[in-house]
Each structure stands twice: as C-alpha cells, then as structure tokens.
Design an enzyme around this catalytic site. Structure first.
Site, mmCIF file in Angstrom:
data_model
loop_
_atom_site.group_PDB
_atom_site.id
_atom_site.type_symbol
_atom_site.label_atom_id
_atom_site.label_comp_id
_atom_site.label_asym_id
_atom_site.label_seq_id
_atom_site.Cartn_x
_atom_site.Cartn_y
_atom_site.Cartn_z
ATOM 1 N N ASN A 150 28.133 48.409 37.743
ATOM 2 C CA ASN A 150 29.311 48.460 38.608
ATOM 3 C C ASN A 150 29.806 49.914 38.705
ATOM 4 O O ASN A 150 30.114 50.532 37.681
ATOM 5 C CB ASN A 150 30.375 47.540 37.998
ATOM 6 C CG ASN A 150 31.629 47.481 38.827
ATOM 7 O OD1 ASN A 150 32.099 48.496 39.326
ATOM 8 N ND2 ASN A 150 32.184 46.297 38.967
ATOM 9 N N HIS B 258 34.268 52.430 38.789
ATOM 10 C CA HIS B 258 35.017 53.399 37.979
ATOM 11 C C HIS B 258 34.730 54.840 38.353
ATOM 12 O O HIS B 258 35.524 55.730 38.053
ATOM 13 C CB HIS B 258 34.778 53.150 36.489
ATOM 14 C CG HIS B 258 35.268 51.794 36.075
ATOM 15 N ND1 HIS B 258 36.605 51.483 36.000
ATOM 16 C CD2 HIS B 258 34.600 50.656 35.800
ATOM 17 C CE1 HIS B 258 36.730 50.213 35.674
ATOM 18 N NE2 HIS B 258 35.535 49.683 35.549
ATOM 19 N N HIS C 284 33.226 46.591 43.992
ATOM 20 C CA HIS C 284 34.301 45.640 44.291
ATOM 21 C C HIS C 284 35.219 46.275 45.331
ATOM 22 O O HIS C 284 35.899 47.261 45.046
ATOM 23 C CB HIS C 284 35.063 45.341 42.991
ATOM 24 C CG HIS C 284 36.161 44.328 43.134
ATOM 25 N ND1 HIS C 284 36.863 43.860 42.049
ATOM 26 C CD2 HIS C 284 36.673 43.680 44.213
ATOM 27 C CE1 HIS C 284 37.761 42.970 42.465
ATOM 28 N NE2 HIS C 284 37.676 42.859 43.776
ATOM 29 N N ARG D 10 38.420 46.016 46.901
ATOM 30 C CA ARG D 10 39.685 45.291 46.705
ATOM 31 C C ARG D 10 40.550 45.398 47.946
ATOM 32 O O ARG D 10 40.442 46.360 48.703
ATOM 33 C CB ARG D 10 40.444 45.876 45.503
ATOM 34 C CG ARG D 10 39.723 45.703 44.178
ATOM 35 C CD ARG D 10 40.595 46.193 43.024
ATOM 36 N NE ARG D 10 41.601 45.223 42.694
ATOM 37 C CZ ARG D 10 41.588 44.433 41.615
ATOM 38 N NH1 ARG D 10 40.614 44.540 40.742
ATOM 39 N NH2 ARG D 10 42.546 43.570 41.406
ATOM 40 N N ARG E 13 41.870 50.324 45.957
ATOM 41 C CA ARG E 13 42.295 51.263 44.924
ATOM 42 C C ARG E 13 41.150 52.121 44.379
ATOM 43 O O ARG E 13 41.375 53.142 43.775
ATOM 44 C CB ARG E 13 43.000 50.544 43.790
ATOM 45 C CG ARG E 13 42.095 49.687 42.944
ATOM 46 C CD ARG E 13 42.786 49.221 41.683
ATOM 47 N NE ARG E 13 43.731 48.165 41.952
ATOM 48 C CZ ARG E 13 44.063 47.251 41.035
ATOM 49 N NH1 ARG E 13 43.552 47.309 39.825
ATOM 50 N NH2 ARG E 13 44.909 46.292 41.319
ATOM 51 N N GLU F 191 31.489 42.535 45.189
ATOM 52 C CA GLU F 191 32.533 41.697 44.592
ATOM 53 C C GLU F 191 33.710 41.709 45.529
ATOM 54 O O GLU F 191 34.139 42.783 45.987
ATOM 55 C CB GLU F 191 32.999 42.302 43.264
ATOM 56 C CG GLU F 191 32.267 41.828 42.065
ATOM 57 C CD GLU F 191 32.829 42.484 40.812
ATOM 58 O OE1 GLU F 191 34.030 42.793 40.751
ATOM 59 O OE2 GLU F 191 32.040 42.718 39.905
ATOM 60 N N THR G 212 39.921 42.667 37.012
ATOM 61 C CA THR G 212 39.884 41.217 37.228
ATOM 62 C C THR G 212 40.233 40.521 35.913
ATOM 63 O O THR G 212 39.581 40.755 34.903
ATOM 64 C CB THR G 212 38.476 40.793 37.697
ATOM 65 O OG1 THR G 212 38.034 41.716 38.676
ATOM 66 C CG2 THR G 212 38.494 39.398 38.267
ATOM 67 N N GLU H 54 28.860 33.781 37.540
ATOM 68 C CA GLU H 54 28.936 34.863 36.549
ATOM 69 C C GLU H 54 29.986 34.441 35.537
ATOM 70 O O GLU H 54 31.156 34.254 35.882
ATOM 71 C CB GLU H 54 29.321 36.187 37.213
ATOM 72 C CG GLU H 54 29.396 37.330 36.196
ATOM 73 C CD GLU H 54 29.802 38.664 36.820
ATOM 74 O OE1 GLU H 54 29.564 38.878 38.037
ATOM 75 O OE2 GLU H 54 30.370 39.490 36.081
ATOM 76 N N HIS I 75 31.874 41.361 32.171
ATOM 77 C CA HIS I 75 33.261 41.787 31.932
ATOM 78 C C HIS I 75 33.454 42.144 30.470
ATOM 79 O O HIS I 75 33.225 41.321 29.592
ATOM 80 C CB HIS I 75 34.281 40.728 32.348
ATOM 81 C CG HIS I 75 35.537 41.376 32.862
ATOM 82 N ND1 HIS I 75 36.467 41.959 32.034
ATOM 83 C CD2 HIS I 75 35.987 41.600 34.128
ATOM 84 C CE1 HIS I 75 37.436 42.477 32.757
ATOM 85 N NE2 HIS I 75 37.158 42.285 34.037
ATOM 86 N N GLY I 76 33.839 43.382 30.248
ATOM 87 C CA GLY I 76 34.152 43.842 28.898
ATOM 88 C C GLY I 76 32.947 44.074 28.016
ATOM 89 O O GLY I 76 33.087 44.309 26.811
ATOM 90 N N GLY J 293 30.271 47.611 33.925
ATOM 91 C CA GLY J 293 30.795 48.796 34.579
ATOM 92 C C GLY J 293 31.432 49.782 33.636
ATOM 93 O O GLY J 293 30.878 50.844 33.328
HETATM 94 N N1 PXP Z 1 31.987 41.296 36.692
HETATM 95 C C1 PXP Z 1 33.121 41.156 37.417
HETATM 96 C C2 PXP Z 1 33.239 39.948 38.278
HETATM 97 C C3 PXP Z 1 34.130 42.123 37.388
HETATM 98 O O1 PXP Z 1 35.243 41.955 38.117
HETATM 99 C C4 PXP Z 1 33.946 43.266 36.594
HETATM 100 C C5 PXP Z 1 34.998 44.330 36.570
HETATM 101 O O2 PXP Z 1 35.029 45.014 37.756
HETATM 102 C C6 PXP Z 1 32.737 43.376 35.864
HETATM 103 C C7 PXP Z 1 31.803 42.368 35.905
HETATM 104 C C8 PXP Z 1 32.468 44.563 35.008
HETATM 105 O O3 PXP Z 1 33.401 44.594 33.967
HETATM 106 P P1 PXP Z 1 33.486 45.868 33.040
HETATM 107 O O4 PXP Z 1 33.920 47.009 33.916
HETATM 108 O O5 PXP Z 1 34.492 45.482 32.016
HETATM 109 O O6 PXP Z 1 32.111 46.093 32.485
#
Ligand code: PXP
Length: 244
Positions: free
Chosen positions: A7, A10, A43, A45, A49, A70, A101, A151, A190-191, A212
């Site tokens: 992702n 960032h 993503h 948005r 942003r 996304e 998210t 996911e 995520h995370g 990401g």
């Molecule tokens: N998957 C989804 C659906 C997300 O919204 C995000 C955050 O943008 C990620 C994965 C990646 O998360 P992270 O940036 O915490 O790795």
C-alpha cells in the site's frame, strides 16, 4: 507462496504534509515493484487526504502487476473505479475523522448497498474484495453478497499483546478457514509489520497480505526496494510450509 500487496498511501501522506510533489507515490510503486511486490494498493478517500485522482490514474498507467483500489462504496467512487478499471477493488468503510481504516465493513447491516456495488464492479469485470472483521457473520454475509474475496482485518491481532494476541490469531485463522469453505479467496491486512506478519503469513488457505505503514516506515531508513524485499522474504519463508 503468499502474495504481497504494498500500500503506497503513506508515500502520498508524506507528500501532502507539504502539499508539494514529493515524495511521489508513483516512484514508491515503481520501487516496490522492483523490490518484489506482487501488487500495489492505493486508497482513494473521499477527502483525498493522501492519494488523489491523478495518482490513481497514473498508477493505472504504470502498474502492470495487480492494482488494488481501496474505496468506500459511494456513487462517486464507483464511477471512478468503473472508469479507471483497477485489477481489483477492496471495499472499505470510511469515516472522515479516523486516522486509518478502523473496523471492517458492516456487510450484514449494509447488505443491499454492498451487493449492488459488488454487482456493478463485477459486471465491469472488476473482482471485488470486502475488508471485514474476523467474524463468522461477516464472512457469511460477504459470500451472500457475491464477493470474490475478503480481506480479514488483522488490526485486532496487531494491537493485542500476550494471550490476547494468540486469541486474535486464532480468530484470523478460523476466518480464513471459514471463507475458504464458503468458496471465497482470503487475504489479510492492517497493522502487519516485520515482527507480527509471519504468524499470519504461515496460515493455511491464505492468498495474500496487504501491508502499508510498516513497509513505508522501514523504507525511510533502508529504501523502498530493500524494505519490500525484506517483507517479501519474510512472507516467503513463513508461508513456505503452509498448504493452500
Ligand atoms: N488493508 C486495508 C483494507 C487498509 O485499509 C489498510 C490501511 O490503509 C491496509 C490493509 C494496510 O494497513 P497498514 O498500513 O497498517 O499496513
């Protein structure tokens, strides 16, 4: 081997800190591809942003591997997706005030809206994934709504410690197994970072991980290509023993 989607939001977040032109998420995507990414995620948005419309269109020109958009299931975003034609769409919930998210989609609560969005995208040949909590009802609702993939939200696992983290891992594994048996492909994200991703990557039945923040954070110090390569190697090693 488990797929790695990187992702690049960032990179755009850093650019937006000065509202200038650098760093460019396109360059981030190019280097991620050179580092071995299997896919690129952005993503778009509602408030733009980080990723903006120009980024998305140029990513579509540049990215020959899987481009995952996304987005929230809004009329505006559906119009953009149908025009840009990413390789897949991941529908996510979106709140203006959130830092990132926060939770998964309420598929059961928004059954009609979700199924309609999936149908419009699938009719245009775009596969659809739903970002959902590791929850039985959400998986069943996703299958009923016609999703190609889900996911599983790994943020609860990533934020937990000790025994609680083990419990959350079990929830993720149970969700992967359930989604597989419902006939939908399963990703997770995520995370996830260089410490906690291996535990998920080794789970049987997993298609891919979407990561990401940790990769972009490491890239600040070691460079994008190297940061992606390290994550790629870690996932390859962890998933080597797992069977689909
Ligand atoms: N998957 C989804 C659906 C997300 O919204 C995000 C955050 O943008 C990620 C994965 C990646 O998360 P992270 O940036 O915490 O790795």
């Amino acid at each position: 081997m488990v797929f790695l989607g990187v992702n690049v939001d960032h990179v755009a977040t850093l650019r937006q800190a000065r509202k200038g032109v650098e760093p460019d998420p396109l360059m981030g995507a190019s280097l991620a591809i050179l580092g071995g990414a299997d896919g690129i995620t952005a993503h778009l948005r509602e408030d733009r942003r980080h990723i903006n419309d120009r980024d998305l269109r140029m990513l579509r020109e540049l990215v020959a591997i899987e481009l995952n958009l996304e987005m929230a299931a809004t009329k505006e975003m559906l119009g953009i997706a149908l025009e840009v034609k990413p390789d897949m769409v991941t529908l996510v919930p979106e709140k203006r005030q959130e830092l990132t998210t926060e939770g998964g989609l309420d598929v059961a609560g928004e059954r009609r809206k979700t199924a309609d969005a999936i149908k419009r995208l699938k009719d245009a040949g775009i596969p659809v994934s739903l970002f959902i909590d590791p929850d039985e009802d959400a998986i069943e609702a996703s299958a009923q709504a016609g999703a190609d993939m889900v996911e599983i939200h790994t943020g609860y696992y990533a934020n937990a410690r000790g025994q609680q983290a083990q419990k959350e891992l079990k929830r993720v594994q149970a969700s992967i197994s359930l989604a597989k048996s419902a006939g939908i492909m399963v990703n997770a994200g995520h995370g996830l970072n260089y410490t906690n991703a291996a535990q998920v990557a080794k789970m049987p039945g997993l298609r891919g991980l979407y990561i990401g923040h940790s990769i972009i954070s490491r890239a600040v110090f070691v460079g994008m290509k190297e940061a992606v390569r390290e994550m790629r190697d870690l996932i390859a090693q962890a998933s080597a023993g797992a069977c689909a």
